[in-house]
Design an enzyme around this catalytic site. Structure first.
Site, mmCIF file in Angstrom:
data_model
loop_
_atom_site.group_PDB
_atom_site.id
_atom_site.type_symbol
_atom_site.label_atom_id
_atom_site.label_comp_id
_atom_site.label_asym_id
_atom_site.label_seq_id
_atom_site.Cartn_x
_atom_site.Cartn_y
_atom_site.Cartn_z
ATOM 1 N N SER A 7 0.670 -1.326 0.091
ATOM 2 C CA SER A 7 0.019 0.047 0.202
ATOM 3 C C SER A 7 0.932 1.307 0.003
ATOM 4 O O SER A 7 0.592 2.266 -0.819
ATOM 5 C CB SER A 7 -1.024 -0.108 1.227
ATOM 6 N N ASP A 55 -2.297 -8.797 11.653
ATOM 7 C CA ASP A 55 -3.606 -9.274 11.150
ATOM 8 C C ASP A 55 -4.191 -10.358 11.866
ATOM 9 O O ASP A 55 -5.360 -10.649 11.768
ATOM 10 C CB ASP A 55 -3.749 -9.517 9.658
ATOM 11 N N HIS A 103 5.508 -13.130 7.154
ATOM 12 C CA HIS A 103 5.860 -11.769 6.855
ATOM 13 C C HIS A 103 6.963 -11.402 5.694
ATOM 14 O O HIS A 103 7.845 -12.568 5.941
ATOM 15 C CB HIS A 103 6.170 -10.627 7.908
ATOM 16 N N ARG A 155 2.942 -5.290 16.708
ATOM 17 C CA ARG A 155 1.703 -4.794 16.575
ATOM 18 C C ARG A 155 0.755 -5.795 17.208
ATOM 19 O O ARG A 155 -0.269 -5.584 17.467
ATOM 20 C CB ARG A 155 1.364 -4.345 15.111
ATOM 21 N N HIS A 182 -2.085 -8.992 1.950
ATOM 22 C CA HIS A 182 -1.747 -7.754 2.331
ATOM 23 C C HIS A 182 -2.799 -7.218 3.445
ATOM 24 O O HIS A 182 -3.079 -8.152 4.279
ATOM 25 C CB HIS A 182 -1.302 -6.560 1.571
#
Ligand SMILES: CC(=O)SCCNC(=O)CCNC(=O)[C@H](O)C(C)(C)COP(=O)(O)OP(=O)(O)OC[C@H]1O[C@@H](n2cnc3c(N)ncnc32)[C@H](O)[C@@H]1OP(=O)(O)O
Ligand SMILES: O=C([O-])CC(=O)C(=O)O
Length: 439
Positions: free
Chosen positions: A240, A373, A318, A327, A270
């Site tokens: 992105s 995610d 990843h 995160r 993604h």
């Protein structure tokens, strides 16, 4: 000093560093490219520059040099909250400075003047079939709003000038980050709340206002602040951010550039992986846990079923990270504090105990650990945002902060149009036979 003046000063101080690097050290080698990198998505090729954030494979992301806990700790907090406002974080991302409360208040007041999404944008989205994916709606909403671009108007004015072009990117960037939560809330209400729209509350900061606009209560305000900050930036090679940078490098304005970035974010490898995680987890419950509690054995079986059917385990692996994504950890800590007994959180925590071992045994992925995610959807689910096809829209609201900060600096430093060189397969075969390309 107000944000734009501070930024101007920072850019003027910074510019000679970039100029000197190109002029005096332009031919210094920092990397080389191999055939597998050429075919394999340019992994690890160092050919992008950003100072907004940096991703270390072991440690994870640092925003402006600070880890996630350091970032949350240093910024002024929203009133009555342990979390900073998104506005404080925006100031920090753009300038690298921790803002004072007064500077945060100025950003808050500025965003309030920028928040109004033109009615024609809502009309265009309303004209789409209601079962369109919400990411398509968000991307079309941003593209439609291109009419408002101050950068495009400046370009068309005939007075375009490279040295001040960044100021118009900055104006668009601020408009986009102020408007995108309003657009996202509109889409949410249109699709899932029978078009029951809620007006902007001018007294609230961005995260709190988003919570208000989707009909959420007090607790969700921190969820929104945390979510948008955590998802903002991940250096500039991710799909992105890189797409936004690439498209803007042709001097396409920030609306076009971010719509393109959102289109990349919508991919399941993604941003959409957060939707896939919830989908996987709910389907797991339906298939394996109808009459029994989830166990490690059942999860192991379900993970292998997914892998054996040729699919990826969403939320794991990843392209850069080689450890658990901080995160993920940050959101896990939020869950441990606020929803420790949530059955879905317990299940996600159990998957975390099992999946890295299964993926390691499977032997393909370079990183068996969870990414952001794997943990984000469960929080949304807990607070009642259960429509998981919307989760990437939330990601897109957060990612706007990073992408917009990046292209403001791109223009400020006058980065060139991006245009790498391609080669053909026979060329690769020739260089392979010769042991490398003769320079
Ligand atoms: C916000 C974000 O974008 S975070 C990432 C979100 N995406 C996901 O969670 C989807 C699941 N994960 C993946 O598909 C990958 O790990 C990606 C896309 C994130 C990274 O891809 P890569 O850098 O190519 O990963 P890597 O080098 O480890 O891949 C090697 C092999 O392992 C496989 N692999 C990687 N992750 C997984 C996984 N979670 N499950 C199964 N297989 C995997 C790859 O598909 C690849 O297989 P192949 O050789 O048959 O093509
Ligand atoms: O860094 C990446 O490639 C993907 C990712 O985690 C992000 O963009 O947040």
């Amino acid at each position: 000093m107000a944000l734009k003046e501070t930024l101007k000063q920072k850019l003027e101080e910074f510019r000679p560093r970039t100029t000197r690097l190109v002029k005096e050290f332009g031919k210094v080698k920092i990397d080389e490219v191999t055939i597998d990198q050429c075919i394999g998505g340019a992994r690890d090729v160092r050919c992008l520059v950003t100072d907004i954030s940096y991703l270390d494979p072991q440690e994870g992301i640092r925003f402006r040099g600070k880890t996630i806990p350091e970032t949350f700790a240093c910024l002024p907090k929203a009133a009555g909250s342990d979390y900073p406002t998104v506005e404080a974080f925006w100031y920090f991302l753009l300038t690298g400075d921790v803002p004072t409360q007064e500077q945060v208040d100025a950003v808050l007041a500025d965003w309030k003047t920028r928040q109004a999404v033109p009615q024609y944008v809502f009309d265009i989205i309303r004209a789409m079939p209601l079962d369109s994916h919400p990411m398509a709606m968000l991307s079309i909403g941003i593209t439609a709003m291109q009419r408002e671009s101050k950068f495009a108007a400046f370009y068309e004015s005939g007075k375009f000038n490279k040295t001040v072009a960044w100021e118009y990117v900055y104006e668009d960037a601020c408009d986009i980050v102020a408007r995108i939560p309003v657009l996202a809330a509109f889409i949410y209400n249109l699709k899932y709340r029978g078009d029951k729209q809620i007006a902007i509350d001018p007294a609230l900061d961005m995260g709190a206002n988003f919570a208000h606009m989707i009909g959420q209560g007090e607790e969700y305000k921190d969820v929104a602040r945390m979510y948008f900050i955590l998802h903002s930036d991940h250096e500039s090679g991710n799909v992105s951010a890189h797409t936004t940078h690439l498209v803007h490098s042709a001097l396409s304005d920030p609306y076009y550039a971010y719509a393109a970035g959102l289109d990349g974010l919508a991919g399941p490898l993604h941003g959409r992986a957060n939707q896939e995680v919830l989908d996987w987890t709910i389907k797991f419950q339906e298939k394996y846990c109808k009459d029994q509690e989830p166990t490690r054995e059942l999860i192991t079986r379900a993970l292998w079923d997914t892998l054996n059917s040729g699919q990826v385990i969403p939320g794991y692996g990843h392209a850069v990270l080689r450890k658990t994504d901080p995160r993920y950890t940050s959101q896990r800590e939020f869950c441990q504090k606020h929803l420790p007994n949530d059955p879905l959180f317990k299940l996600v925590a159990m998957i975390f105990e099992v999946a890295p071992g299964v993926l390691t045994e499977h032997g393909k992925t370079k990183n068996p650990w969870p990414n952001v995610d794997a943990q984000s959807g469960v929080i949304q689910w807990h607070y009642g945002v259960k429509e998981w096809d919307f989760y990437t829209v939330l990601f897109g609201v957060g990612r706007a902060l990073g992408c917009m900060a990046n292209i403001t600096w791109d223009r400020g430093l006058g980065y060139a149009i991006e245009r790498p060189k391609s080669v053909t397969t026979p060329m690769l075969e020739k260089w392979a036979a010769e042991g490398g390309r003769k320079m």
